[in-house]
Design a protein around this motif. Structure first.
Motif, PDB file in Angstrom:
ATOM      1  N   UNK A  37       0.860  -1.184   0.000  1.00 37.18           N
ATOM      2  CA  UNK A  37       0.000   0.000   0.000  1.00 37.18           C
ATOM      3  C   UNK A  37       0.895   1.231   0.000  1.00 37.18           C
ATOM      4  N   UNK A  38       0.562   2.172  -0.867  1.00 40.44           N
ATOM      5  CA  UNK A  38       1.322   3.428  -0.949  1.00 40.44           C
ATOM      6  C   UNK A  38       0.350   4.595  -0.867  1.00 40.44           C
ATOM      7  N   UNK A  39       0.765   5.614  -0.140  1.00 42.45           N
ATOM      8  CA  UNK A  39       0.005   6.857  -0.057  1.00 42.45           C
ATOM      9  C   UNK A  39       0.666   7.865  -0.988  1.00 42.45           C
ATOM     10  N   UNK A  40      -0.132   8.516  -1.794  1.00 44.55           N
ATOM     11  CA  UNK A  40       0.365   9.542  -2.699  1.00 44.55           C
ATOM     12  C   UNK A  40      -0.200  10.880  -2.278  1.00 44.55           C
ATOM     13  N   UNK A  41       0.662  11.873  -2.209  1.00 39.03           N
ATOM     14  CA  UNK A  41       0.209  13.229  -1.918  1.00 39.03           C
ATOM     15  C   UNK A  41       0.215  14.000  -3.229  1.00 39.03           C
ATOM     16  N   UNK A  42      -0.930  14.526  -3.604  1.00 37.69           N
ATOM     17  CA  UNK A  42      -1.075  15.240  -4.863  1.00 37.69           C
ATOM     18  C   UNK A  42      -1.428  16.691  -4.583  1.00 37.69           C
ATOM     19  N   UNK A  43      -0.855  17.576  -5.361  1.00 40.08           N
ATOM     20  CA  UNK A  43      -1.186  18.989  -5.251  1.00 40.08           C
ATOM     21  C   UNK A  43      -1.651  19.457  -6.618  1.00 40.08           C
ATOM     22  N   UNK A  44      -2.917  19.852  -6.698  1.00 39.28           N
ATOM     23  CA  UNK A  44      -3.493  20.351  -7.937  1.00 39.28           C
ATOM     24  C   UNK A  44      -3.364  21.869  -7.903  1.00 39.28           C
ATOM     25  N   UNK A  45      -2.577  22.434  -8.848  1.00 36.53           N
ATOM     26  CA  UNK A  45      -2.283  23.862  -8.790  1.00 36.53           C
ATOM     27  C   UNK A  45      -2.791  24.644  -9.997  1.00 36.53           C
ATOM     28  N   UNK A  46      -3.114  23.987 -11.075  1.00 39.34           N
ATOM     29  CA  UNK A  46      -3.504  24.712 -12.285  1.00 39.34           C
ATOM     30  C   UNK A  46      -4.995  24.565 -12.557  1.00 39.34           C
ATOM     31  N   UNK A  47      -5.655  25.659 -12.878  1.00 39.19           N
ATOM     32  CA  UNK A  47      -7.056  25.530 -13.293  1.00 39.19           C
ATOM     33  C   UNK A  47      -7.106  24.892 -14.673  1.00 39.19           C
ATOM     34  N   UNK A  48      -8.228  24.321 -15.051  1.00 35.58           N
ATOM     35  CA  UNK A  48      -8.321  23.710 -16.377  1.00 35.58           C
ATOM     36  C   UNK A  48      -8.090  24.742 -17.475  1.00 35.58           C
ATOM     37  N   UNK A  49      -7.477  24.312 -18.556  1.00 34.10           N
ATOM     38  CA  UNK A  49      -7.258  25.199 -19.695  1.00 34.10           C
ATOM     39  C   UNK A  49      -8.569  25.467 -20.414  1.00 34.10           C
ATOM     40  N   UNK A  50      -8.725  26.687 -20.875  1.00 33.96           N
ATOM     41  CA  UNK A  50      -9.908  27.027 -21.666  1.00 33.96           C
ATOM     42  C   UNK A  50      -9.804  26.356 -23.036  1.00 33.96           C
ATOM     43  N   UNK A  51     -10.926  25.940 -23.576  1.00 34.33           N
ATOM     44  CA  UNK A  51     -10.940  25.318 -24.890  1.00 34.33           C
ATOM     45  C   UNK A  51     -10.563  26.359 -25.928  1.00 34.33           C
ATOM     46  N   UNK A  52      -9.578  26.066 -26.787  1.00 35.45           N
ATOM     47  CA  UNK A  52      -9.173  27.049 -27.790  1.00 35.45           C
ATOM     48  C   UNK A  52     -10.248  27.214 -28.857  1.00 35.45           C
ATOM     49  N   UNK A  53     -10.308  28.412 -29.403  1.00 35.96           N
ATOM     50  CA  UNK A  53     -11.241  28.657 -30.511  1.00 35.96           C
ATOM     51  C   UNK A  53     -10.434  29.150 -31.706  1.00 35.96           C
TER      52      UNK A  53
END
Length: 72
Positions: A37-53
């Motif tokens: 068993x492994x514990x992973x620490x994740x840090x989400x720092x970026x907002x989702x990218x806007x869909x390009x047009x």
């Protein structure tokens, strides 16, 4: 989790700190022979990218020879 490669993907709707526990059990002939068993620490720092047009027509194919550049 991909059993062959171990690749995992995580998606988060919000930025923040997360902890994920992954447990892998190994079986041989229907008998459990191991577990890790492994514990992973994740840090989400970026907002989702806007869909390009597209603002203009984009050329879909290119012919490039060795030494040529794609953009002028």
């Amino acid at each position: 989790m991909n059993g062959a490669t171990g690749l995992t993907r995580y998606f988060s709707p919000n930025q923040g700190n997360y902890v994920v526990a992954v447990e892998v059990k190994e079986f041989r002939n229907v008998v459990s022979i191991g577990m890790v068993r492994r514990d992973l620490q994740l840090q989400v720092v970026c907002p989702p990218n806007a869909t390009p047009s597209l603002t203009s027509i984009v050329q879909q194919t290119y012919s490039v020879s060795a030494g040529d550049t794609l953009w002028p």
